[in-house]
Scaffold this motif. Structure first.
Motif, PDB file in Angstrom:
ATOM      1  N   VAL A   1     -87.260  56.681 -32.155  1.00  0.00           N
ATOM      2  CA  VAL A   1     -86.243  56.037 -31.320  1.00  0.00           C
ATOM      3  C   VAL A   1     -85.172  55.365 -32.178  1.00  0.00           C
ATOM      4  O   VAL A   1     -84.042  55.161 -31.728  1.00  0.00           O
ATOM      5  CB  VAL A   1     -86.906  55.038 -30.329  1.00  0.00           C
ATOM      6  CG1 VAL A   1     -87.286  53.728 -31.026  1.00  0.00           C
ATOM      7  CG2 VAL A   1     -85.993  54.758 -29.143  1.00  0.00           C
ATOM      8  N   ARG A   2     -85.531  55.060 -33.420  1.00  0.00           N
ATOM      9  CA  ARG A   2     -84.550  54.419 -34.320  1.00  0.00           C
ATOM     10  C   ARG A   2     -83.376  55.337 -34.633  1.00  0.00           C
ATOM     11  O   ARG A   2     -82.341  54.890 -35.121  1.00  0.00           O
ATOM     12  CB  ARG A   2     -85.236  54.019 -35.636  1.00  0.00           C
ATOM     13  CG  ARG A   2     -86.316  52.977 -35.476  1.00  0.00           C
ATOM     14  CD  ARG A   2     -87.033  52.748 -36.802  1.00  0.00           C
ATOM     15  NE  ARG A   2     -88.158  51.834 -36.649  1.00  0.00           N
ATOM     16  CZ  ARG A   2     -89.078  51.628 -37.593  1.00  0.00           C
ATOM     17  NH1 ARG A   2     -88.998  52.263 -38.740  1.00  0.00           N
ATOM     18  NH2 ARG A   2     -90.074  50.787 -37.389  1.00  0.00           N
ATOM     19  N   GLU A   3     -83.584  56.637 -34.417  1.00  0.00           N
ATOM     20  CA  GLU A   3     -82.520  57.613 -34.695  1.00  0.00           C
ATOM     21  C   GLU A   3     -81.844  58.100 -33.421  1.00  0.00           C
ATOM     22  O   GLU A   3     -80.952  58.952 -33.484  1.00  0.00           O
ATOM     23  CB  GLU A   3     -83.103  58.823 -35.441  1.00  0.00           C
ATOM     24  CG  GLU A   3     -83.817  58.493 -36.734  1.00  0.00           C
ATOM     25  CD  GLU A   3     -82.868  57.952 -37.780  1.00  0.00           C
ATOM     26  OE1 GLU A   3     -81.741  58.447 -37.859  1.00  0.00           O
ATOM     27  OE2 GLU A   3     -83.254  57.002 -38.501  1.00  0.00           O
ATOM     28  N   ALA A   4     -82.277  57.605 -32.275  1.00  0.00           N
ATOM     29  CA  ALA A   4     -81.709  58.087 -31.011  1.00  0.00           C
ATOM     30  C   ALA A   4     -80.330  57.479 -30.794  1.00  0.00           C
ATOM     31  O   ALA A   4     -80.096  56.310 -31.086  1.00  0.00           O
ATOM     32  CB  ALA A   4     -82.634  57.721 -29.852  1.00  0.00           C
ATOM     33  N   ASP A   5     -79.422  58.305 -30.273  1.00  0.00           N
ATOM     34  CA  ASP A   5     -78.093  57.808 -29.926  1.00  0.00           C
ATOM     35  C   ASP A   5     -77.956  57.592 -28.427  1.00  0.00           C
ATOM     36  O   ASP A   5     -77.232  56.699 -27.987  1.00  0.00           O
ATOM     37  CB  ASP A   5     -77.024  58.816 -30.384  1.00  0.00           C
ATOM     38  CG  ASP A   5     -77.050  58.996 -31.890  1.00  0.00           C
ATOM     39  OD1 ASP A   5     -77.027  57.983 -32.600  1.00  0.00           O
ATOM     40  OD2 ASP A   5     -77.125  60.148 -32.350  1.00  0.00           O
ATOM     41  N   VAL A   6     -78.612  58.440 -27.659  1.00  0.00           N
ATOM     42  CA  VAL A   6     -78.617  58.293 -26.198  1.00  0.00           C
ATOM     43  C   VAL A   6     -80.063  58.361 -25.739  1.00  0.00           C
ATOM     44  O   VAL A   6     -80.778  59.313 -26.051  1.00  0.00           O
ATOM     45  CB  VAL A   6     -77.814  59.413 -25.514  1.00  0.00           C
ATOM     46  CG1 VAL A   6     -77.864  59.236 -23.991  1.00  0.00           C
ATOM     47  CG2 VAL A   6     -76.384  59.430 -26.002  1.00  0.00           C
ATOM     48  N   ILE A   7     -80.491  57.353 -25.002  1.00  0.00           N
ATOM     49  CA  ILE A   7     -81.858  57.330 -24.483  1.00  0.00           C
ATOM     50  C   ILE A   7     -81.794  57.564 -22.986  1.00  0.00           C
ATOM     51  O   ILE A   7     -81.140  56.807 -22.255  1.00  0.00           O
ATOM     52  CB  ILE A   7     -82.531  55.975 -24.801  1.00  0.00           C
ATOM     53  CG1 ILE A   7     -82.684  55.819 -26.317  1.00  0.00           C
ATOM     54  CG2 ILE A   7     -83.881  55.865 -24.091  1.00  0.00           C
ATOM     55  CD1 ILE A   7     -83.108  54.437 -26.761  1.00  0.00           C
ATOM     56  N   LEU A   8     -82.463  58.629 -22.556  1.00  0.00           N
ATOM     57  CA  LEU A   8     -82.544  58.908 -21.121  1.00  0.00           C
ATOM     58  C   LEU A   8     -83.938  58.466 -20.677  1.00  0.00           C
ATOM     59  O   LEU A   8     -84.943  59.065 -21.070  1.00  0.00           O
ATOM     60  CB  LEU A   8     -82.320  60.396 -20.852  1.00  0.00           C
ATOM     61  CG  LEU A   8     -82.068  60.812 -19.396  1.00  0.00           C
ATOM     62  CD1 LEU A   8     -81.420  62.206 -19.355  1.00  0.00           C
ATOM     63  CD2 LEU A   8     -83.324  60.839 -18.554  1.00  0.00           C
ATOM     64  N   LEU A   9     -83.979  57.422 -19.900  1.00  0.00           N
ATOM     65  CA  LEU A   9     -85.251  56.819 -19.488  1.00  0.00           C
ATOM     66  C   LEU A   9     -85.435  57.068 -17.999  1.00  0.00           C
ATOM     67  O   LEU A   9     -84.653  56.587 -17.184  1.00  0.00           O
ATOM     68  CB  LEU A   9     -85.204  55.318 -19.779  1.00  0.00           C
ATOM     69  CG  LEU A   9     -86.434  54.493 -19.425  1.00  0.00           C
ATOM     70  CD1 LEU A   9     -87.629  54.905 -20.280  1.00  0.00           C
ATOM     71  CD2 LEU A   9     -86.144  53.004 -19.635  1.00  0.00           C
ATOM     72  N   ILE A  10     -86.458  57.814 -17.661  1.00  0.00           N
ATOM     73  CA  ILE A  10     -86.650  58.166 -16.257  1.00  0.00           C
ATOM     74  C   ILE A  10     -88.088  57.865 -15.826  1.00  0.00           C
ATOM     75  O   ILE A  10     -89.050  58.258 -16.496  1.00  0.00           O
ATOM     76  CB  ILE A  10     -86.277  59.650 -15.994  1.00  0.00           C
ATOM     77  CG1 ILE A  10     -86.638  60.058 -14.547  1.00  0.00           C
ATOM     78  CG2 ILE A  10     -86.898  60.598 -16.992  1.00  0.00           C
ATOM     79  CD1 ILE A  10     -86.068  61.404 -14.123  1.00  0.00           C
ATOM     80  N   GLY A  11     -88.202  57.133 -14.732  1.00  0.00           N
ATOM     81  CA  GLY A  11     -89.526  56.876 -14.169  1.00  0.00           C
ATOM     82  C   GLY A  11     -90.450  56.117 -15.089  1.00  0.00           C
ATOM     83  O   GLY A  11     -91.660  56.345 -15.077  1.00  0.00           O
ATOM     84  N   ALA A  12     -89.906  55.237 -15.865  1.00  0.00           N
ATOM     85  CA  ALA A  12     -90.727  54.420 -16.766  1.00  0.00           C
ATOM     86  C   ALA A  12     -90.106  53.037 -16.878  1.00  0.00           C
ATOM     87  O   ALA A  12     -88.893  52.886 -16.732  1.00  0.00           O
ATOM     88  CB  ALA A  12     -90.821  55.062 -18.155  1.00  0.00           C
ATOM     89  N   ASN A  13     -90.946  52.074 -17.150  1.00  0.00           N
ATOM     90  CA  ASN A  13     -90.507  50.692 -17.244  1.00  0.00           C
ATOM     91  C   ASN A  13     -91.122  50.089 -18.509  1.00  0.00           C
ATOM     92  O   ASN A  13     -92.080  49.321 -18.438  1.00  0.00           O
ATOM     93  CB  ASN A  13     -90.979  49.943 -15.984  1.00  0.00           C
ATOM     94  CG  ASN A  13     -90.456  48.523 -15.918  1.00  0.00           C
ATOM     95  OD1 ASN A  13     -89.630  48.120 -16.736  1.00  0.00           O
ATOM     96  ND2 ASN A  13     -90.948  47.764 -14.962  1.00  0.00           N
ATOM     97  N   PRO A  14     -90.620  50.495 -19.663  1.00  0.00           N
ATOM     98  CA  PRO A  14     -91.315  50.175 -20.919  1.00  0.00           C
ATOM     99  C   PRO A  14     -91.516  48.687 -21.170  1.00  0.00           C
ATOM    100  O   PRO A  14     -92.524  48.313 -21.767  1.00  0.00           O
ATOM    101  CB  PRO A  14     -90.410  50.775 -21.995  1.00  0.00           C
ATOM    102  CG  PRO A  14     -89.545  51.751 -21.304  1.00  0.00           C
ATOM    103  CD  PRO A  14     -89.399  51.281 -19.898  1.00  0.00           C
ATOM    104  N   THR A  15     -90.590  47.850 -20.767  1.00  0.00           N
ATOM    105  CA  THR A  15     -90.764  46.426 -21.083  1.00  0.00           C
ATOM    106  C   THR A  15     -91.961  45.836 -20.335  1.00  0.00           C
ATOM    107  O   THR A  15     -92.482  44.802 -20.741  1.00  0.00           O
ATOM    108  CB  THR A  15     -89.502  45.607 -20.751  1.00  0.00           C
ATOM    109  OG1 THR A  15     -89.155  45.834 -19.385  1.00  0.00           O
ATOM    110  CG2 THR A  15     -88.338  45.995 -21.643  1.00  0.00           C
ATOM    111  N   ASP A  16     -92.397  46.471 -19.270  1.00  0.00           N
ATOM    112  CA  ASP A  16     -93.588  46.010 -18.561  1.00  0.00           C
ATOM    113  C   ASP A  16     -94.813  46.870 -18.873  1.00  0.00           C
ATOM    114  O   ASP A  16     -95.896  46.358 -19.126  1.00  0.00           O
ATOM    115  CB  ASP A  16     -93.347  46.042 -17.042  1.00  0.00           C
ATOM    116  CG  ASP A  16     -92.541  44.844 -16.571  1.00  0.00           C
ATOM    117  OD1 ASP A  16     -91.637  44.439 -17.314  1.00  0.00           O
ATOM    118  OD2 ASP A  16     -92.822  44.325 -15.476  1.00  0.00           O
ATOM    119  N   GLY A  17     -94.630  48.176 -18.836  1.00  0.00           N
ATOM    120  CA  GLY A  17     -95.770  49.076 -18.983  1.00  0.00           C
ATOM    121  C   GLY A  17     -96.142  49.365 -20.428  1.00  0.00           C
ATOM    122  O   GLY A  17     -97.310  49.575 -20.744  1.00  0.00           O
TER     123      GLY A  17
END
Lengths: 77, 948
Positions: free
Chosen positions: B399-415
């Motif tokens: 993720v340190r190399e990602a320029d665009v993050i497409l986040l779908i159906g996930a809630n990382p700060t909680d899950g």
């Protein structure tokens, strides 16, 4: 098992493969999916349902797929 | 306070640069360009004194203790902020430096209590160490104003803040900012008035603090310390192990005190060398381990002939004997296929491998499944079909190399909070974020992070949305044709391209379905396709749908078409729910495949296992969990061995599940607690927590990490030993002396694990599979150069609306999820102080829907669907759109799955938890509703007192 559920599952599998490939291939894909993922008693039941009760509720592709399955799965297998 | 076994390097390692050689106190040392002088010194064995520096934080240069002398330079530069240069000659000890450091420490101790005895940090306090290093035992200053007495903030259940011990080094503030990304702490005031303040000078408990513990770990004194340390029990042992909560799989050091016979875990400290978490943690892994010693643990085996009889505690021999006699009786009466087992994603790889082996080799059928069935089974199907491997493509560090993050159906700060923090770090560096979710998750807008686009779609329309995104990519010529031509099947690509190009898949045509304006979808698609490295992350909001597998394939299609697979910074990344979901799937827990995802009908694979296990194996797939329930009601499935899963609480359509459970003649539950499923059990076998056994977990990035025994199994056996007892009693011998021997067998039988061993895991810390001759130290990034299946395959992903429809009787859509402080069915976290943050499931409802129903925040509401009804309190919130309601499923009192339906993913039968048509009504007789619902489910059975 509840045959209505099996019919619903077979129809939903068919919906995917109907979009993915042409009819004959789609029927083979449906049969292949059932063969790979359904326990033999489920396969037996859906085949019996088609053979003995006409398969009411099965979509055309699902019916075709179960026929293909039956051709590959000997009766009572 | 650092972990007992931590040696701090002061500053972080730089991204690998050209080697630089320098001298430090006469020692020659070679380090990468970008390394600080402080870190270089530490690597040379010279620890420069410091207080404001630590190697998880950026250099700050404020304490002035780490001053050094550099030949040819004037003055005394701070070693933490000075980078190495070739030929540099550094002196870290001299009379001048000593004098300067004494002066600094003298100032610090002038306002710090010097009565160290009894302090939680005594012996591990960095100020104490620094004072000793420079020979300061007391302040030379005349008594003056000091920051004491001050009140200790003990509002947080796990740690306290004692401002008297604070030296305002700001490590806690920077940890909260840089590592966690919550920005809850600040240094308030100036000069002598400077103090650490949580949010708006509030108690920690009332502040924005998320209790990750980063500040506590970073604190050099005991100003922030775990309450467990205040009891004064010495920490005598440090054991590196892996967290048993979410799929991030954080590495921890368990610090243990007490005696060898009765060891006590005093704290869990995130391991800075942990490859998944890099020294970070969340409130669950860091603090919520007390369930392991909770009084609710059932430590004696129990049996009963009927679920309406009371339990009877018996010996292990009697319990195993009874269980085996019932399995034999049932197989004799109903046939070999009338029994099965369920492996757990909370147990180790070795344990899940043994349970599936027990079923296949000793039960003689393939009726084994795992709780991954109800979460990420579509991931396995979708990614295997398109890319060739049933796993995510990247390491978390990608993720340190990602320029665009497409986040779908996930809630990382909680899950997946620790990965959520890593993602936030990258977003703060400038990466763009596209969120596709019916709910405004925290990442849509959080301190210093804002999503560029939030596509707030209707639940159940993921596939339509992904087709619309693909339509834009294709119709606007944003595909990466050379990549596709080289790496993907041309016919499937052409078919897919023609499909998504159809006008009916345009954002405009699908806007009515998804509820998202077309121009937003178009802009998001352009950003993903053209914004540089595009990385997709997804969760159960993708998989737990009737088109879960289709959506996973649609994500893979999108990534392949844009060339976003096969290097750092890109990929398709499932965020796995439980700690060992990936591992339980890898280990052959599904009824149709052996470990390594080889179908049971594959004669070559089957022959390998038959030869190793010495038995004939069934070539037919067995029953999946929902099929087991159906077969139980049908009378063809009569006995079930469930290790570490609470299917009655976690599986959908509870009333259907409980009818199936009642229909079985022998249910064997192996668990820590008398969970909901145990109400339907005839045999209860005590389980062991992750602290009580050896093994491995595999996290969402395919990383295999060691679980190490910290204390003896409280009930006498590790879970894998209990499976062995069952197998041996059934007449199929198992004789492993240690979990490592099970891993050796896994490695012999599984091509992607051939190179894995405990010795290598101990040496490398962790390994990402595949690990074999081709990749002896593992594989961080998959599909480099070519896909595992050869050519990538595109699939046509026709959108099919869920059969679950709203109508006048059930006009709202319920979607479910999780929250930070609780985990899954809550069996662990409900038995910790985490309940102070979330003591019950709440129903989020939009203000408009609440108003039309006369519902105010905190009201009791009835939640009813076609499947059932339950009662819970309302939380009026605009985080969800009108027409949608949201709840969690952590509490059996709510039993949210009473209302979820039988609908499931077409390919895998993963339940459609995310879409249920419901009605919500305000009620005044909550207890009457709840009692009625509970009686309907549990008539005549004894419930776990903790759930009653």
């Amino acid at each position: 098992m509840n045959i209505d559920r099996l019919v619903k599952m077979a129809n939903e599998i068919s919906e995917f493969f109907a979009a993915e490939s042409a009819r004959e291939q789609a029927a083979e894909d449906v049969a292949g999916h059932l063969r790979r993922f359904w326990d033999p008693r489920m396969r037996r039941q859906i085949i019996d349902y088609l053979r003995t009760e006409g398969g009411a509720g099965l979509s055309e592709l699902a019916r075709h797929g179960v026929e293909r399955l039956a051709a590959g799965d000997p009766p009572g297998a | 306070m650092f972990a007992l076994d931590h040696h701090d390097h002061g500053t972080a390692a730089p991204v690998a640069g050209a080697p630089v050689t320098l001298q430090i106190d006469g020692h020659e040392v070679t380090v990468p360009t970008g390394t600080s002088v402080m870190r270089a010194a530490a690597l040379a064995g010279v620890d420069v004194p410091k207080l404001c520096a630590t190697d998880t934080l950026k250099a700050f240069g404020s304490c002035r203790l780490c001053l050094v002398q550099i030949e040819g330079r004037r003055g005394y530069p701070a070693s933490c902020t000075t980078l190495v240069e070739a030929g540099m000659k550094v002196t870290t000890q001299s009379p001048q430096l000593h004098k300067l450091r004494r002066g600094v420490i003298d100032l610090y101790v002038s306002d710090h209590p010097l009565e160290c005895e009894g302090c939680p940090a005594d012996g591990h306090c960095e100020l104490q160490s620094m004072a000793a290093a420079v020979g300061v035992t007391h302040s030379s200053y005349a008594p003056g104003a000091v920051h004491r007495p001050l009140e200790v903030d003990g509002s947080n259940p796990y740690f306290q803040f004692d401002p008297q011990l604070c030296i305002v080094c700001s490590r806690c503030v920077r940890a909260c900012d840089e590592v966690q990304g919550t920005f809850a702490l600040t240094v308030q005031g100036r000069g002598f008035a400077s103090k650490i303040s949580a949010s708006e000078d509030q108690p920690f408990m009332d502040s924005e603090c998320v209790s990750c513990g980063a500040c506590v770990e970073a604190c050099p004194t005991a100003a922030l310390s775990e309450k467990a340390l205040t009891r004064g029990v010495p920490r005598t042992q440090a054991v590196t192990t892996t967290c048993a909560y979410c799929g991030v799989g954080c590495s921890f050091t368990a610090e243990v005190g007490g005696t060898a016979e009765a060891p006590e875990v005093l704290r869990m400290v995130p391991n800075r060398d942990g490859d998944a978490n890099h020294g970070h943690a969340c409130v669950k892994g860091r603090f919520a381990y007390g369930y392991a010693t909770h009084s609710d643990r059932q430590l004696k085996p129990m049996i009963r002939k009927s679920i309406r009889e009371p339990w009877r505690e018996v010996s292990w021999d009697e319990a195993i004997g009874y269980a085996v006699s019932e399995i034999r009786r049932i197989q004799a009466k109903y046939g070999r296929d009338a029994v099965g087992g369920i492996t757990s994603s909370r147990c180790t790889n070795e344990e899940t491998f043994l349970v599936q082996k027990l079923v296949r080799a000793a039960f003689g059928n393939n009726n084994v499944d795992t709780c991954a069935r109800v979460c990420h089974s579509p991931t396995g199907y979708g990614l295997k079909s398109t890319l060739g491997e049933s796993a995510g493509t990247q390491a978390f560090t990608s993720v340190r190399e990602a320029d665009v993050i497409l986040l779908i159906g996930a809630n990382p700060t909680d899950g997946h909070p620790v990965f959520g923090s890593q993602m936030k770090q990258r977003l703060r560096e400038g990466a763009k974020l596209i969120v596709i979710d019916p709910r405004a998750i925290s990442l849509v807008r959080t301190p210093h992070v804002a999503a560029t686009f939030h596509l707030q779609l209707q639940p159940g329309t993921n596939v339509a949305m992904l087709n619309a995104l693909a339509h834009v990519v294709v119709s606007e010529g944003l595909t990466r044709e050379p990549y596709v031509a080289e790496r993907c099947e041309a016919p499937s690509y052409q078919r897919w391209k023609a499909f998504v190009s159809e006008p009916r898949n345009s954002p405009e045509a699908l806007a009515e379905v998804t509820g998202v304006p077309a121009e937003l979808v178009r802009a998001a698609a352009r950003l993903y396709a053209t914004g540089g490295n595009g990385a997709i992350y997804y969760g159960l909001g993708v998989t737990e749908h009737s088109q879960g597998s289709t959506a996973v394939m649609a994500l893979a299609n999108l990534a392949m078409a844009t060339g976003n697979i096969g290097r750092e910074g890109v990929g398709v990344n499932p965020l796995r729910g439980q700690n060992n979901v990936q591992g339980s799937c890898d280990m052959g827990s599904f009824p149709h495949e052996f470990s390594g995802y080889r179908h049971v009908s594959d004669p070559v694979a089957r022959a390998l296992f038959e030869q190793s296990w010495g038995v004939r194996l069934d070539a037919e797939p067995g029953l999946r969990i929902p099929n087991m329930f159906e077969a139980a009601l049908d009378g063809t499935f009569r006995a079930l061995y469930v290790q570490g899963e609470d299917i009655v609480q976690s599986d959908p359509d509870t009333n259907h599940v409980t009818r199936a459970m009642e229909a079985m003649e022998c249910v064997i539950v192996q668990d820590l607690f008398l969970n909901e499923t145990a109400q339907f059990a005839h045999v209860f076998l005590p389980g062991s927590s992750f602290l009580e056994k050896d093994g491995t977990f595999t996290n969402a990035e395919r990383r295999i990490s060691r679980v190490r025994r910290v204390m003896p199994p409280r009930a006498g056996y590790a879970d894998w030993e209990v499976t062995m007892l069952l197998s041996n009693a059934l007449g199929y011998p198992m004789s492993y002396r240690h979990a490592s021997e099970i891993m050796d067998e896994i490695a012999r039988l599984t091509p992607t694990f051939t190179g894995v061993s405990y010795e290598k895991l101990d040496r490398l810390g962790s390994i990402q599979w595949p690990c074999n001759d081709a990749a002896p130290e593992g594989t961080p990034t998959m599909h480099v150069g070519h896909f595992v299946r050869g050519k990538g395959r595109f699939f046509v992903t026709e959108y099919v609306a869920t059969p679950e429809r709203v109508n006048s009787r059930f006009p709202l859509i319920l979607t479910t999820g999780r929250i930070l402080s609780q985990y899954n069915v809550g069996a662990q976290t409900r038995r910790t102080d985490n309940v102070v943050w979330h003591a019950e499931d709440l129903l989020e409802i939009h203000p408009h829907d609440a108003e039309t129903r006369g519902i105010a925040d905190g009201d009791w509401v009835g939640l009813a669907s076609r499947s059932g009804e339950t009662v819970l309190r309302a939380r009026v919130s605009d985080r969800i759109a009108p027409g949608v309601v949201y709840t969690t499923f952590h509490f059996p009192q709510t039993q949210a799955n009473v209302v979820t339906t039988e609908n499931s993913d077409w390919a895998t039968n993963c339940p459609e938890y995310k879409v249920t048509a419901v009605q919500v009504v305000r009620i005044s007789q909550a207890e009457a509703w709840r009692t009625r619902a509970a009686q309907a489910r549990y008539a005549g059975r004894t419930r776990d007192p903790a759930h009653a």
